[in-house]
Design a protein around this motif. Structure first.
Motif, PDB file in Angstrom:
ATOM      1  N   VAL A  38       0.861  -1.185   0.000  1.00 48.34           N
ATOM      2  CA  VAL A  38       0.000   0.000   0.000  1.00 48.34           C
ATOM      3  C   VAL A  38       0.897   1.234   0.000  1.00 48.34           C
ATOM      4  N   ALA A  39       0.687   2.112  -0.994  1.00 48.31           N
ATOM      5  CA  ALA A  39       1.446   3.371  -1.016  1.00 48.31           C
ATOM      6  C   ALA A  39       0.681   4.410  -0.207  1.00 48.31           C
ATOM      7  N   ILE A  40       1.406   5.183   0.592  1.00 47.36           N
ATOM      8  CA  ILE A  40       0.776   6.216   1.422  1.00 47.36           C
ATOM      9  C   ILE A  40       1.431   7.548   1.077  1.00 47.36           C
ATOM     10  N   TYR A  41       0.604   8.493   0.649  1.00 47.57           N
ATOM     11  CA  TYR A  41       1.111   9.793   0.194  1.00 47.57           C
ATOM     12  C   TYR A  41       0.244  10.845   0.866  1.00 47.57           C
ATOM     13  N   LEU A  42       0.578  11.139   2.112  1.00 49.30           N
ATOM     14  CA  LEU A  42      -0.273  11.984   2.954  1.00 49.30           C
ATOM     15  C   LEU A  42       0.537  13.118   3.575  1.00 49.30           C
ATOM     16  N   PRO A  43      -0.134  14.218   3.924  1.00 50.70           N
ATOM     17  CA  PRO A  43       0.548  15.240   4.721  1.00 50.70           C
ATOM     18  C   PRO A  43       0.667  14.754   6.166  1.00 50.70           C
ATOM     19  N   MET A  44       1.191  15.585   7.029  1.00 46.69           N
ATOM     20  CA  MET A  44       1.427  15.197   8.433  1.00 46.69           C
ATOM     21  C   MET A  44       0.131  15.335   9.245  1.00 46.69           C
ATOM     22  N   ILE A  45      -0.816  14.468   8.923  1.00 46.93           N
ATOM     23  CA  ILE A  45      -2.091  14.468   9.653  1.00 46.93           C
ATOM     24  C   ILE A  45      -2.251  13.106  10.336  1.00 46.93           C
ATOM     25  N   PRO A  46      -3.131  12.994  11.330  1.00 47.13           N
ATOM     26  CA  PRO A  46      -3.240  11.736  12.075  1.00 47.13           C
ATOM     27  C   PRO A  46      -3.523  10.521  11.197  1.00 47.13           C
ATOM     28  N   VAL A  84       5.400   7.566   0.811  1.00 43.26           N
ATOM     29  CA  VAL A  84       6.137   8.441  -0.100  1.00 43.26           C
ATOM     30  C   VAL A  84       5.945   9.867   0.402  1.00 43.26           C
ATOM     31  N   PHE A  85       7.034  10.568   0.637  1.00 45.31           N
ATOM     32  CA  PHE A  85       7.000  11.923   1.173  1.00 45.31           C
ATOM     33  C   PHE A  85       6.080  12.807   0.318  1.00 45.31           C
ATOM     34  N   GLY A  86       5.214  13.559   0.982  1.00 42.25           N
ATOM     35  CA  GLY A  86       4.198  14.368   0.303  1.00 42.25           C
ATOM     36  C   GLY A  86       4.754  15.452  -0.605  1.00 42.25           C
ATOM     37  N   GLY A  87       6.044  15.753  -0.513  1.00 46.04           N
ATOM     38  CA  GLY A  87       6.623  16.770  -1.386  1.00 46.04           C
ATOM     39  C   GLY A  87       7.147  16.194  -2.692  1.00 46.04           C
ATOM     40  N   PHE A  88       7.100  14.872  -2.851  1.00 49.60           N
ATOM     41  CA  PHE A  88       7.639  14.276  -4.079  1.00 49.60           C
ATOM     42  C   PHE A  88       6.701  14.454  -5.264  1.00 49.60           C
ATOM     43  N   SER A  89       7.273  14.454  -6.446  1.00 47.46           N
ATOM     44  CA  SER A  89       6.534  14.673  -7.695  1.00 47.46           C
ATOM     45  C   SER A  89       5.737  13.426  -8.085  1.00 47.46           C
ATOM     46  N   SER A  90       4.864  13.601  -9.076  1.00 49.12           N
ATOM     47  CA  SER A  90       4.057  12.468  -9.535  1.00 49.12           C
ATOM     48  C   SER A  90       4.954  11.387 -10.141  1.00 49.12           C
ATOM     49  N   GLU A  91       6.042  11.807 -10.772  1.00 49.58           N
ATOM     50  CA  GLU A  91       6.957  10.840 -11.371  1.00 49.58           C
ATOM     51  C   GLU A  91       7.637  10.003 -10.280  1.00 49.58           C
ATOM     52  N   ALA A  92       8.054  10.667  -9.209  1.00 49.44           N
ATOM     53  CA  ALA A  92       8.679   9.956  -8.087  1.00 49.44           C
ATOM     54  C   ALA A  92       7.678   8.992  -7.450  1.00 49.44           C
ATOM     55  N   ASP A 149       9.554  14.779   9.101  1.00 51.94           N
ATOM     56  CA  ASP A 149       8.347  14.364   8.397  1.00 51.94           C
ATOM     57  C   ASP A 149       8.246  12.836   8.498  1.00 51.94           C
ATOM     58  N   ILE A 150       7.041  12.344   8.676  1.00 49.65           N
ATOM     59  CA  ILE A 150       6.851  10.888   8.763  1.00 49.65           C
ATOM     60  C   ILE A 150       7.248  10.217   7.449  1.00 49.65           C
ATOM     61  N   GLY A 151       7.311  10.974   6.377  1.00 48.40           N
ATOM     62  CA  GLY A 151       7.742  10.447   5.083  1.00 48.40           C
ATOM     63  C   GLY A 151       9.205  10.031   5.046  1.00 48.40           C
ATOM     64  N   TRP A 152       9.979  10.397   6.060  1.00 46.21           N
ATOM     65  CA  TRP A 152      11.379   9.962   6.148  1.00 46.21           C
ATOM     66  C   TRP A 152      11.508   8.904   7.233  1.00 46.21           C
ATOM     67  N   VAL A 153      12.631   8.209   7.232  1.00 44.55           N
ATOM     68  CA  VAL A 153      12.800   7.120   8.201  1.00 44.55           C
ATOM     69  C   VAL A 153      12.744   7.644   9.641  1.00 44.55           C
ATOM     70  N   THR A 154      13.249   8.864   9.854  1.00 40.96           N
ATOM     71  CA  THR A 154      13.240   9.414  11.215  1.00 40.96           C
ATOM     72  C   THR A 154      11.814   9.482  11.752  1.00 40.96           C
ATOM     73  N   GLY A 155      10.879   9.858  10.884  1.00 45.83           N
ATOM     74  CA  GLY A 155       9.479   9.891  11.290  1.00 45.83           C
ATOM     75  C   GLY A 155       8.899   8.493  11.493  1.00 45.83           C
ATOM     76  N   HIS A 156       9.238   7.555  10.619  1.00 44.24           N
ATOM     77  CA  HIS A 156       8.759   6.173  10.797  1.00 44.24           C
ATOM     78  C   HIS A 156       9.184   5.644  12.169  1.00 44.24           C
TER      79      HIS A 156
END
Ligand code: 6R9
Length: 652
Positions: free
Chosen positions: A139-147, A166-174, A308-315
């Motif tokens: 499952v791909a997750i592309y969300l802002p920093m919300i609950p 996938v970090f929310g700032g990444f492009s559609s190609e990424a 950001d949770i989109g990076w490993v530090t957030g995970h």
């Protein structure tokens, strides 16, 4: 002599050190004996850490390393990560305890208890099942920093689906390449999130990506900003589907080695690597390090990791570590300067944050904004500060300790990577007399060594490459779908050792100093010189806020040092002119020696950084060598390179 045949010159002499506060030391979760205990029986030590978790079935063997570098930890054990992060705390009577203080950028807030989290995760898990997501699916997750972001991750873990955030700032190609690589079935996204005071749309990026991906069956959309989104047959609103689900769901035990998540790292070249983490070892590693390194007291601490949770530090340190430990954490959606530059300190004051974890780039930015901003807030709740992501310059460390930590709090400089899953080299706040700029020692249970080009450990005082010499529970298991690349990238440079790609030195006491990526090391008149050390020397000048240093081809010295410098907010016009540049060059020569004196220093308004805040020296090398600037797609702000080029007469 080729760059790799010489180890790093050891230039920076830093003599300050900060012993732990007596009170913290006396009550510390991990004491000095832990080093001996782990050295005497490393696997036994990790097995003890695994007892922090609740296992449905105990493991038979702590580590199976019969087929290196493919590790299996806690073989035969079974557990559910979501159960460990949520349900067991509710069952222990902590349902009313706050798991997250969530703060939206516009100022809206949500308080989420462990009982709330259990209901939300259960509903989301039931929704995923209704959409046909099953154990083993991605499952791909592309969300802002919300609950809904941690809720979605935990819902996946609960049913055994592997998430790929996938970090929310990444492009559609990424996003598309990541969806395709993992063959994801579902994307969870939102209409948008708030950034810099405005709604910032996400859904159009997903629509563009999904139009070209064959595997996606549904797009589950959270309403956050309320802006219009284009409808599509595949789309399902979160509030339609998830809200009507039952809040009951029984977590299924997973094998200890069940894939928990994939997280892509871009690296410098080639296609992104899908770093695979599994369940039992990863959760053990992050729960242990979150407790040991931050001295977390779950009953009283309020923990905030600003990543950001989109990076490993957030995970690892917003989601899995803190929740496994039953902690109370803060999640903040937006940027540090919205509505003003005091926002972070306001949040610390408001929630009485006691442990704060951020990145050197953020610390240097706050230094640049000026000391008077944090001084306006009550930061007395803080008791431990952490840093991660890049080497922290000693001056930034001392500023952080003084202006944020009130000269009271230990600062832990934590070295690790997406690939390591959790912290590996770091001071312990109740044990270590920490030196500003040093990650100090491998944690109890971790085996690391600085080696020379031949893979031999360097003596104290020497420099070389950071390696990990024994497997650890949070280690990546492979690169998703590419075992060969896993072996080649990490385990082939030095026989039997994991090569981290970072330069490091050991000082006279044997403490570790990280010196930046090996690709960034400069070769000047036969000496390998670390970009980090020259940058730290520049930042130690009172008028410098940030610096980035690169090696540019030079006919006489092989490479010459070229520095890009951002002045401090208060420095004003004094930083213009030849005289000041000479002063800076002399300052570096005095601090590190004449060999490290930059050939050229350029004052710039900004530095190019990745979206996780790391300086992109590759682009600065293009400027320094008068080349046209290479691929800027991973820059946080692609206009930065124009700003820099404009300032430079030589770089057209
Ligand atoms: C957690 C994270 C990993 C790279 C790593 C190194 C750099 C991280 C550091 C540090 C010096 C520290 N790095 N922490 N360098 N001191 N305390 O950042 O993961 O995004 O995968 O980056 O970051 O170069 O190899 P990731």
């Amino acid at each position: 002599m080729s760059q790799s045949q010489e180890t790093l010159s050891n230039l920076l002499q830093e003599t300050r050190s900060f012993p732990p506060p007596a009170e913290l030391a006396a009550a510390a979760n991990v004491k000095a004996e832990a080093y001996d205990e782990a050295a005497a029986d490393r696997l036994g030590y990790w097995a003890k850490q695994a007892e922090r978790l609740t296992w449905s079935k105990h493991w038979d063997e702590t580590l199976d390393w019969s087929n290196p570098p493919f590790a299996k930890w806690f073989v035969g054990g079974e557990l559910n990560a979501a159960y460990n992060c949520v349900d067991r705390h509710v069952e222990a009577g902590l349902g009313a305890k706050i798991a997250y203080h969530w703060e939206g950028e516009p100022g809206d807030t949500r308080t989420i208890t462990y009982a709330d989290l259990q209901r939300e995760v259960n509903k989301a898990a039931n929704a995923l099942l209704e959409l046909g997501v099953r154990k083993g699916d991605r499952v791909a997750i592309y969300l802002p920093m919300i609950p809904e972001l941690p809720i979605s991750m935990l819902a996946c873990a609960r049913i055994g689906a592997t998430h790929s955030v996938v970090f929310g700032g990444f492009s559609s190609e990424a996003l598309r390449t990541r969806i395709d690589d993992a063959q994801a079935k579902l994307v969870i996204t939102a209409d948008g999130g708030y950034r810099r005071g405005k709604p910032s749309a996400l859904k159009p990026t997903v629509d563009e990506a999904v139009a070209q991906t064959p595997t996606i069956e549904h797009v589950l959309v959270v309403r956050r900003t309320g802006e219009d989104v284009a409808g599509n047959e595949r789309d399902v609103w979160w509030h339609d589907l998830v809200e009507r689900q039952s809040d009951q769901h029984t977590a299924e035990p997973m094998d200890a080695e069940h894939p928990l998540y994939i997280l892509y790292t871009s690296g410098t070249t080639g296609k992104p690597k899908g770093i695979l983490h599994t369940t039992g070892g990863y959760l053990t590693h992050v729960a242990y390090t979150h407790s040991a390194v931050f001295d977390l007291k779950p009953e009283t601490d309020v923990f905030w990791c600003s990543a950001d949770i989109g990076w490993v530090t957030g995970h690892s340190y917003i989601v899995y570590g803190p929740l496994a430990n039953g902690a109370t954490s803060v999640i903040y959606e937006g940027t540090p300067d919205t509505p003003d530059k005091g926002r972070w300190w306001d949040i610390i004051q408001k929630y009485k944050v006691s442990i704060f974890y951020t990145a050197p780039t953020a610390i240097r930015t706050c230094m640049k904004w000026g000391d008077d901003i944090p001084a306006q807030y009550d930061l007395s709740s803080l008791r431990v500060l952490g840093s991660v992501g890049e080497p922290i310059n000693p001056e930034a460390y001392v500023w952080y300790r003084k202006h944020i930590g009130g000269d009271r709090t230990p600062v832990v400089d934590t070295w690790w990577q997406t690939e390591t899953g959790g912290i590996m080299v770091s001071p312990l706040p109740g044990v270590t007399a920490a030196k500003p700029g040093a990650a100090m020692r491998p944690l109890p249970g971790v085996s690391a060594e600085v080696v020379d080009d031949q893979g031999e450990p360097v003596p104290n005082g020497g420099g070389g490459f950071l390696t990990l010499t024994e497997p650890w529970p949070g280690m990546l298991r492979t690169i998703w779908g590419d075992d060969e690349r896993y072996v080649k990238t990490y385990w082939s440079r030095f026989e039997g050792k994991y090569f981290a790609g970072d330069g490091a030195k050991k000082d006279e006491d044997g403490d570790f100093w990280l010196l930046g990526r090996v690709d960034d090391v400069m070769l000047v008149s036969g000496h390998n010189i670390s970009t980090t050390e020259v940058e730290s020397a520049l930042v130690s000048h009172p008028k410098v806020a940030e610096a980035a240093v690169v090696g540019a081809t030079d006919p006489t010295t092989t490479q010459a040092i070229v520095a890009f410098v951002i002045p401090r907010g208060s420095a004003g016009e004094e930083v213009e002119g030849e005289e000041f540049l000479k002063e800076l060059r002399d300052h570096v020569a005095k601090t590190l020696g004449p060999i490290a004196k930059p050939r050229q220093i350029m004052m710039v308004p900004e530095l190019p950084k990745t979206r996780s805040g790391k300086i992109m020296r590759r682009l600065l090398r293009d400027v320094a060598e008068n080349r046209s600037i290479g691929d800027v797609t991973t820059l946080a702000d692609s206009t930065v390179m124009d700003l820099i080029s404009e300032k430079l007469p030589s770089a057209k």
